[in-house]
Design a protein around this motif. Structure first.
Motif, PDB file in Angstrom:
ATOM      1  N   SER A 175       1.565 -15.229  -0.373  1.00  0.00           N
ATOM      2  CA  SER A 175       0.505 -14.215  -0.452  1.00  0.00           C
ATOM      3  C   SER A 175       0.691 -13.320  -1.666  1.00  0.00           C
ATOM      4  N   LEU A 176       1.949 -13.003  -1.989  1.00  0.00           N
ATOM      5  CA  LEU A 176       2.239 -12.176  -3.162  1.00  0.00           C
ATOM      6  C   LEU A 176       1.787 -12.892  -4.440  1.00  0.00           C
ATOM      7  N   LEU A 177       2.063 -14.191  -4.537  1.00  0.00           N
ATOM      8  CA  LEU A 177       1.593 -14.978  -5.684  1.00  0.00           C
ATOM      9  C   LEU A 177       0.072 -14.950  -5.761  1.00  0.00           C
ATOM     10  N   ARG A 178      -0.559 -15.120  -4.634  1.00  0.00           N
ATOM     11  CA  ARG A 178      -2.022 -15.129  -4.562  1.00  0.00           C
ATOM     12  C   ARG A 178      -2.596 -13.769  -5.004  1.00  0.00           C
ATOM     13  N   LEU A 179      -1.970 -12.684  -4.579  1.00  0.00           N
ATOM     14  CA  LEU A 179      -2.418 -11.342  -4.960  1.00  0.00           C
ATOM     15  C   LEU A 179      -2.259 -11.096  -6.461  1.00  0.00           C
ATOM     16  N   CYS A 180      -1.160 -11.577  -7.021  1.00  0.00           N
ATOM     17  CA  CYS A 180      -0.927 -11.422  -8.453  1.00  0.00           C
ATOM     18  C   CYS A 180      -1.984 -12.197  -9.234  1.00  0.00           C
ATOM     19  N   ASP A 181      -2.223 -13.435  -8.827  1.00  0.00           N
ATOM     20  CA  ASP A 181      -3.214 -14.276  -9.499  1.00  0.00           C
ATOM     21  C   ASP A 181      -4.612 -13.657  -9.434  1.00  0.00           C
ATOM     22  N   ALA A 182      -4.913 -12.971  -8.347  1.00  0.00           N
ATOM     23  CA  ALA A 182      -6.222 -12.342  -8.171  1.00  0.00           C
ATOM     24  C   ALA A 182      -6.338 -11.015  -8.925  1.00  0.00           C
ATOM     25  N   GLY A 183      -5.263 -10.576  -9.570  1.00  0.00           N
ATOM     26  CA  GLY A 183      -5.295  -9.328 -10.327  1.00  0.00           C
ATOM     27  C   GLY A 183      -5.250  -8.087  -9.458  1.00  0.00           C
ATOM     28  N   LEU A 184      -4.668  -8.202  -8.271  1.00  0.00           N
ATOM     29  CA  LEU A 184      -4.678  -7.090  -7.320  1.00  0.00           C
ATOM     30  C   LEU A 184      -3.365  -6.317  -7.233  1.00  0.00           C
ATOM     31  N   LEU A 185      -2.334  -6.768  -7.954  1.00  0.00           N
ATOM     32  CA  LEU A 185      -1.063  -6.037  -7.967  1.00  0.00           C
ATOM     33  C   LEU A 185      -1.015  -5.109  -9.170  1.00  0.00           C
ATOM     34  N   GLU A 186      -0.649  -3.860  -8.953  1.00  0.00           N
ATOM     35  CA  GLU A 186      -0.441  -2.942 -10.072  1.00  0.00           C
ATOM     36  C   GLU A 186       0.688  -3.503 -10.933  1.00  0.00           C
ATOM     37  N   ASP A 207      -1.790 -22.939 -11.731  1.00  0.00           N
ATOM     38  CA  ASP A 207      -1.554 -23.291 -13.135  1.00  0.00           C
ATOM     39  C   ASP A 207      -1.257 -22.094 -14.032  1.00  0.00           C
ATOM     40  N   ALA A 208      -0.591 -21.102 -13.483  1.00  0.00           N
ATOM     41  CA  ALA A 208      -0.219 -19.925 -14.260  1.00  0.00           C
ATOM     42  C   ALA A 208       1.096 -19.351 -13.737  1.00  0.00           C
ATOM     43  N   LEU A 209       1.818 -18.722 -14.634  1.00  0.00           N
ATOM     44  CA  LEU A 209       3.040 -18.014 -14.264  1.00  0.00           C
ATOM     45  C   LEU A 209       2.643 -16.608 -13.833  1.00  0.00           C
ATOM     46  N   GLN A 210       3.124 -16.197 -12.666  1.00  0.00           N
ATOM     47  CA  GLN A 210       2.794 -14.879 -12.126  1.00  0.00           C
ATOM     48  C   GLN A 210       3.949 -13.924 -12.423  1.00  0.00           C
ATOM     49  N   LEU A 211       3.658 -12.895 -13.211  1.00  0.00           N
ATOM     50  CA  LEU A 211       4.643 -11.884 -13.586  1.00  0.00           C
ATOM     51  C   LEU A 211       4.228 -10.547 -12.985  1.00  0.00           C
ATOM     52  N   TRP A 212       5.223  -9.736 -12.635  1.00  0.00           N
ATOM     53  CA  TRP A 212       4.918  -8.446 -12.030  1.00  0.00           C
ATOM     54  C   TRP A 212       5.820  -7.395 -12.650  1.00  0.00           C
ATOM     55  N   CYS A 213       5.228  -6.426 -13.339  1.00  0.00           N
ATOM     56  CA  CYS A 213       5.967  -5.326 -13.945  1.00  0.00           C
ATOM     57  C   CYS A 213       6.083  -4.210 -12.912  1.00  0.00           C
ATOM     58  N   THR A 239       0.842  -1.202   0.000  1.00  0.00           N
ATOM     59  CA  THR A 239       0.000   0.000   0.000  1.00  0.00           C
ATOM     60  C   THR A 239       0.877   1.253   0.000  1.00  0.00           C
ATOM     61  N   GLN A 240       1.899   1.248   0.845  1.00  0.00           N
ATOM     62  CA  GLN A 240       2.813   2.390   0.936  1.00  0.00           C
ATOM     63  C   GLN A 240       3.488   2.654  -0.415  1.00  0.00           C
ATOM     64  N   GLU A 241       3.837   1.595  -1.126  1.00  0.00           N
ATOM     65  CA  GLU A 241       4.505   1.731  -2.424  1.00  0.00           C
ATOM     66  C   GLU A 241       3.515   1.947  -3.573  1.00  0.00           C
ATOM     67  N   ARG A 242       2.229   1.968  -3.259  1.00  0.00           N
ATOM     68  CA  ARG A 242       1.153   2.129  -4.248  1.00  0.00           C
ATOM     69  C   ARG A 242       1.178   1.007  -5.290  1.00  0.00           C
ATOM     70  N   LEU A 243       1.335  -0.210  -4.799  1.00  0.00           N
ATOM     71  CA  LEU A 243       1.411  -1.379  -5.684  1.00  0.00           C
ATOM     72  C   LEU A 243       0.163  -2.250  -5.629  1.00  0.00           C
ATOM     73  N   LEU A 244      -0.798  -1.874  -4.801  1.00  0.00           N
ATOM     74  CA  LEU A 244      -2.055  -2.615  -4.701  1.00  0.00           C
ATOM     75  C   LEU A 244      -3.168  -1.852  -5.407  1.00  0.00           C
ATOM     76  N   LYS A 245      -4.015  -2.583  -6.112  1.00  0.00           N
ATOM     77  CA  LYS A 245      -5.164  -1.958  -6.763  1.00  0.00           C
ATOM     78  C   LYS A 245      -6.288  -1.691  -5.766  1.00  0.00           C
ATOM     79  N   ASP A 246      -6.481  -2.608  -4.811  1.00  0.00           N
ATOM     80  CA  ASP A 246      -7.592  -2.498  -3.862  1.00  0.00           C
ATOM     81  C   ASP A 246      -7.188  -3.191  -2.566  1.00  0.00           C
TER      82      ASP A 246
END
Length: 165
Positions: free
Chosen positions: A33-44, A130-136, A9-16
């Motif tokens: 948890s980070l993988l789970r957040l990425c899979d859920a579409g919640l990481l900017e 069953d997916a690769l989680q990538l974070w830009c 949140t501090q880094e403004r990397l969460l959508k919600d």
């Protein structure tokens, strides 16, 4: 020490943040948890890429998420044998890339745009559901993330200032 959600949140990397709080499970290791957040579409800047996606199919969504000049990246030609080969055009640079898998594409894109400050670096967080989680991730944020225990991407060496060269 700040929690995963506090740091993101501090880094403004969460959508919600509220939705993220529902996804994260109590007592779960933060990198999971980070993988789970990425899979859920919640990481900017997060992308969840199914196993059946080919590198040439990922180029558009990935370069869009990377931003900056990467948005003008073009695939001119695709050859499938013996190994998938992409003929790419990025500004004045024309190259042929052999890309056996998505990791090879991520590596090549990170290398191509290493010195472009306005292009996000691509971190391979790992596999989840069953997916690769990538974070830009914005390169200005990357040094702070690299110090966090929850941030352990597969391609960490390529993301460090001296790595991947």
């Amino acid at each position: 020490m700040a929690s995963l959600l506090d740091t993101l949140t501090q880094e403004r990397l969460l959508k919600d943040r509220d939705a993220a709080a529902e996804v994260v499970r109590r007592g779960e290791p933060p990198h999971v948890s980070l993988l789970r957040l990425c899979d859920a579409g919640l990481l900017e800047g997060g992308l969840s890429v199914g196993y059946g996606v080919r590198p040439d199919e990922l180029v558009g969504p990935l370069t869009t998420a990377m931003g900056g000049p990467a948005r003008r990246f073009k695939v001119v030609d695709v050859r499938e044998r013996p190994v998938l080969e992409l003929h790419v055009l990025a500004g004045d640079v024309s190259e042929r890339w052999e890309v056996e898998d998505l990791s090879a594409l991520v590596h090549n894109l990170n290398s191509l745009y290493r010195d472009a400050p306005d292009v996000r670096a691509v971190a391979e967080l790992g596999e989840w559901e069953d997916a690769l989680q990538l974070w830009c991730v914005d390169k200005r944020t990357l040094p702070r993330l690299l110090r966090q225990p929850f941030f352990a991407p597969r391609n960490v060496r390529a993301l460090t200032p001296s790595g991947g060269r």
